[in-house]
Design an enzyme around this catalytic site. Structure first.
Site: not given
Ligand code: PAF
Length: 302
Positions: A185, A16-17, A255, A130, A267
């Site tokens: 987060k 993964g990145a 993501s 990334a 996810e």
């Molecule tokens: O999942 C993601 O893409 C990252 O955690 C975030 C902070 C939302 C930025 O794109």
């Protein structure tokens, strides 16, 4: 046997990145590691790594290590954590440091249940960005930082694998309680990821005033759930944090947007799904998150 002058054997799971970013940073610092991939025939990965206008051609070692792995970095999607640990824990030392690193929550109990009694479990939450634009091409799109904290009791009593983690994903901050970091987060991911995945837009779109009301509502509900788990956030400050992340990553696709655009599993269960479960346990209604969840589950990935 590991001697004091030898570098510990480092394993990084997957391609993964974030894992490739960590492997690249270690390679640039002449700290070898093993990329632990699902493909037993892959012995070397040639990676074109772009960072701060510089191109590096790196050879990343994909051989299965001969020595027990001392530091296992697991930067895989939340839904792959169980399988990754099942596959790679047998290659780890009895006192190895295992470091999870993913979006979302809900993997900690499962991970702890798979560890041997002498293994230490940590979580690294990173804001590095990334982008993998092909199997051999990685770009460090956003220089961030990483916070590392212990998860199991043994890790709480041990010294963290800070030097290696700092080399891989630094600057590094080590904390004794990682849960507030993971909940913050989660708030960021529970707003930016589902909204950008539903609207199929870049993160920056969410800074427009038309989304403000919905974001405030999502954050308000998030704070109610977090409170039941002993995590207190000020809704206004948290809303601003989320908007700042959207602004700082304005040109990126989240993501989850990328996963859905590429028809990969996402996810959602570990982000909004985790929040909905926690709300149900506490007997709290969170209709704004519920609606987002249903909308995303109703729409097939693009
Ligand atoms: O999942 C993601 O893409 C990252 O955690 C975030 C902070 C939302 C930025 O794109």
């Amino acid at each position: 046997m590991k001697t004091s002058t030898q570098q510990p054997t480092i394993g990084i799971v997957g391609q993964g990145a974030v894992g490739l970013l960590a492997a690249s940073q270690l390679a640039l610092r002449h700290l070898p590691c093993h990329l632990l991939t699902r493909d037993p025939a892959l012995s070397v990965l040639v990676l074109n790594f772009r960072q701060q206008q510089q191109e590096h051609s790196l050879l990343l070692n994909c051989h299965k290590p001969q020595q027990p792995v001392q530091l296992l970095l697991v930067p895989v999607k939340a839904f792959s954590v169980g399988q990754a640990l099942q596959q790679w824990l047998p290659s780890c030392a009895a006192d190895a440091d295992i470091v999870l690193c993913h979006n979302g929550m809900g993997t900690l109990e499962l991970a702890q249940s798979k560890l041997q009694s002498g293994q230490k479990l940590w979580f690294a939450s990173t804001t590095h960005g990334a982008l993998k634009s092909g199997p051999h091409r990685l770009q460090h799109t956003g220089v961030g930082r990483t916070v590392l904290g212990p998860i199991n009791a043994l890790a709480c009593q041990s010294s963290p694998p800070a030097a290696l983690l700092a080399a891989a994903l630094g600057p590094l901050e080590v904390v004794t309680d990682i849960l507030p970091v993971l909940w913050q987060k989660l708030a960021i991911n529970a707003v930016i990821n589902p909204l950008t995945a539903l609207l199929m837009v870049k993160n920056g779109e969410l800074t427009k005033p038309q989304y403000r009301r919905q974001i405030e509502l999502l954050i308000h509900e998030f704070c109610l759930v977090a409170q039941t788990k002993g995590q207190t956030f000020d809704p206004q400050t948290l809303c601003q944090t989320v908007l700042d992340v959207a602004a700082n990553t304005a040109g990126n696709f989240s993501s989850m947007q990328q996963d859905r655009a590429l028809m990969r599993p996402d996810e959602l269960e570990f982000i909004t799904g985790f929040l909905l479960n926690a709300a149900a346990e506490a007997g709290i209604a969170i209709p704004a998150h519920q609606q987002l969840y249903q909308q995303l589950r109703a729409v097939k990935p693009a």
